[in-house]
Design a protein around this motif. Structure first.
Motif, PDB file in Angstrom:
ATOM      1  N   PRO A 124       0.792  -1.239   0.000  1.00  0.00           N
ATOM      2  CA  PRO A 124       0.000   0.000   0.000  1.00  0.00           C
ATOM      3  C   PRO A 124       0.823   1.287   0.000  1.00  0.00           C
ATOM      4  N   PHE A 125       2.082   1.246   0.429  1.00  0.00           N
ATOM      5  CA  PHE A 125       2.885   2.472   0.491  1.00  0.00           C
ATOM      6  C   PHE A 125       3.497   2.858  -0.850  1.00  0.00           C
ATOM      7  N   VAL A 126       3.369   2.029  -1.874  1.00  0.00           N
ATOM      8  CA  VAL A 126       3.940   2.336  -3.182  1.00  0.00           C
ATOM      9  C   VAL A 126       2.918   3.126  -3.996  1.00  0.00           C
ATOM     10  N   GLY A 127       3.349   4.274  -4.522  1.00  0.00           N
ATOM     11  CA  GLY A 127       2.444   5.143  -5.252  1.00  0.00           C
ATOM     12  C   GLY A 127       2.677   5.144  -6.753  1.00  0.00           C
ATOM     13  N   GLN A 128       1.835   5.893  -7.449  1.00  0.00           N
ATOM     14  CA  GLN A 128       1.932   6.007  -8.900  1.00  0.00           C
ATOM     15  C   GLN A 128       3.214   6.737  -9.283  1.00  0.00           C
ATOM     16  N   ASP A 129       3.759   6.429 -10.467  1.00  0.00           N
ATOM     17  CA  ASP A 129       4.986   7.014 -11.030  1.00  0.00           C
ATOM     18  C   ASP A 129       6.245   6.640 -10.242  1.00  0.00           C
ATOM     19  N   GLU A 130       6.168   5.664  -9.352  1.00  0.00           N
ATOM     20  CA  GLU A 130       7.355   5.186  -8.648  1.00  0.00           C
ATOM     21  C   GLU A 130       7.990   4.044  -9.437  1.00  0.00           C
ATOM     22  N   MET A 131       9.304   3.906  -9.273  1.00  0.00           N
ATOM     23  CA  MET A 131      10.030   2.813  -9.905  1.00  0.00           C
ATOM     24  C   MET A 131      10.113   1.663  -8.897  1.00  0.00           C
ATOM     25  N   ILE A 132       9.773   0.441  -9.370  1.00  0.00           N
ATOM     26  CA  ILE A 132       9.858  -0.738  -8.499  1.00  0.00           C
ATOM     27  C   ILE A 132      10.657  -1.830  -9.212  1.00  0.00           C
ATOM     28  N   VAL A 133      11.136  -2.790  -8.434  1.00  0.00           N
ATOM     29  CA  VAL A 133      11.857  -3.943  -8.976  1.00  0.00           C
ATOM     30  C   VAL A 133      10.900  -5.132  -8.954  1.00  0.00           C
ATOM     31  N   VAL A 134      10.770  -5.815 -10.104  1.00  0.00           N
ATOM     32  CA  VAL A 134       9.872  -6.956 -10.244  1.00  0.00           C
ATOM     33  C   VAL A 134      10.698  -8.209 -10.499  1.00  0.00           C
ATOM     34  N   ASN A 135      10.366  -9.295  -9.798  1.00  0.00           N
ATOM     35  CA  ASN A 135      11.014 -10.590 -10.010  1.00  0.00           C
ATOM     36  C   ASN A 135      10.393 -11.207 -11.266  1.00  0.00           C
ATOM     37  N   THR A 136      11.206 -11.478 -12.309  1.00  0.00           N
ATOM     38  CA  THR A 136      10.662 -11.979 -13.571  1.00  0.00           C
ATOM     39  C   THR A 136      10.285 -13.459 -13.508  1.00  0.00           C
ATOM     40  N   GLU A 137      10.786 -14.195 -12.520  1.00  0.00           N
ATOM     41  CA  GLU A 137      10.438 -15.614 -12.415  1.00  0.00           C
ATOM     42  C   GLU A 137       9.045 -15.794 -11.805  1.00  0.00           C
ATOM     43  N   THR A 138       8.750 -15.023 -10.747  1.00  0.00           N
ATOM     44  CA  THR A 138       7.448 -15.142 -10.073  1.00  0.00           C
ATOM     45  C   THR A 138       6.469 -14.068 -10.520  1.00  0.00           C
ATOM     46  N   MET A 139       6.978 -13.043 -11.224  1.00  0.00           N
ATOM     47  CA  MET A 139       6.187 -11.890 -11.677  1.00  0.00           C
ATOM     48  C   MET A 139       5.535 -11.169 -10.501  1.00  0.00           C
ATOM     49  N   ASP A 140       6.281 -11.016  -9.402  1.00  0.00           N
ATOM     50  CA  ASP A 140       5.814 -10.355  -8.198  1.00  0.00           C
ATOM     51  C   ASP A 140       6.677  -9.127  -7.900  1.00  0.00           C
ATOM     52  N   TYR A 141       6.091  -8.197  -7.114  1.00  0.00           N
ATOM     53  CA  TYR A 141       6.833  -7.043  -6.595  1.00  0.00           C
ATOM     54  C   TYR A 141       7.965  -7.545  -5.718  1.00  0.00           C
TER      55      TYR A 141
END
Length: 187
Positions: A166-183
């Motif tokens: 919930p603390f992640v907002g719009q226009d923020e950059m995040i790292v995604v795990n490509t194996e599980t496709m999760d934040y």
């Protein structure tokens, strides 16, 4: 090529079986009450993607194939084919976009990935485990919402939908795990 026993097969191993190259996807070791133990192996053909379930006893010998791994830079996509370039020799190869499946949107221009070769034939492609993406659409941050394990949906710049804290907002950059496709984390 080295031969291994049927009980030494592990997920990710590439085997030469039935005149084809197969990747072990899932391996279950079974010890029935009567009879000898065996490995129940789910195989995926590296050339056409077909699947096969096979039983290997410990006495069975299979050819284990070692694939050569090379770093390749992604250039562009045309007609369902992805074009990659070897960063040392500048040779270009084409692979089907279907090879990456639902992970295809994470492939970005100029990204370096690992392509696996058997002799001179390109068979498989692996994306980096973590990719940085931008959130283009999500619900606004709600103050005081600190419930554990509460996630909200978000749409990334490549069109993929993921669940984010919930603390992640719009226009923020995040790292995604490509194996599980999760934040994974904030970038």
């Amino acid at each position: 090529m080295p031969k291994i026993n049927g009980n030494e097969i592990r997920p990710g191993n590439v085997l030469e079986h039935n005149d084809g190259l197969w990747a072990a996807v899932k391996v279950d070791h079974v010890k029935p009450g009567k009879g000898g133990a065996f490995a129940q192996v789910e195989l995926r053909n590296l050339r056409n993607g077909s699947k096969l379930n096979e039983r290997f006893r410990s006495a069975d010998k299979v050819e284990r194939v070692r694939l050569e791994q090379k770093d390749q830079q992604f250039l562009y996509e045309s007609d369902g084919m992805l074009v990659f370039m070897d960063s040392e020799t500048y040779e270009q190869i084409e692979l089907s976009a279907d090879l990456l499946g639902d992970r295809r949107p994470f492939l970005q221009d100029g990204m370096t990935i690992v392509v696996e070769f058997y002799e001179s034939e390109a068979l498989n492609a692996k994306l980096p485990q973590k990719v940085t993406c931008k959130i283009v659409e999500t619900e606004p941050v709600v103050k005081g919402q600190t419930a554990a394990n509460s996630f909200k949906p978000a749409v990334l710049d490549n069109g993929v939908k993921v669940m984010v804290p919930p603390f992640v907002g719009q226009d923020e950059m995040i790292v995604v795990n490509t194996e599980t496709m999760d934040y994974s984390e904030r970038a």
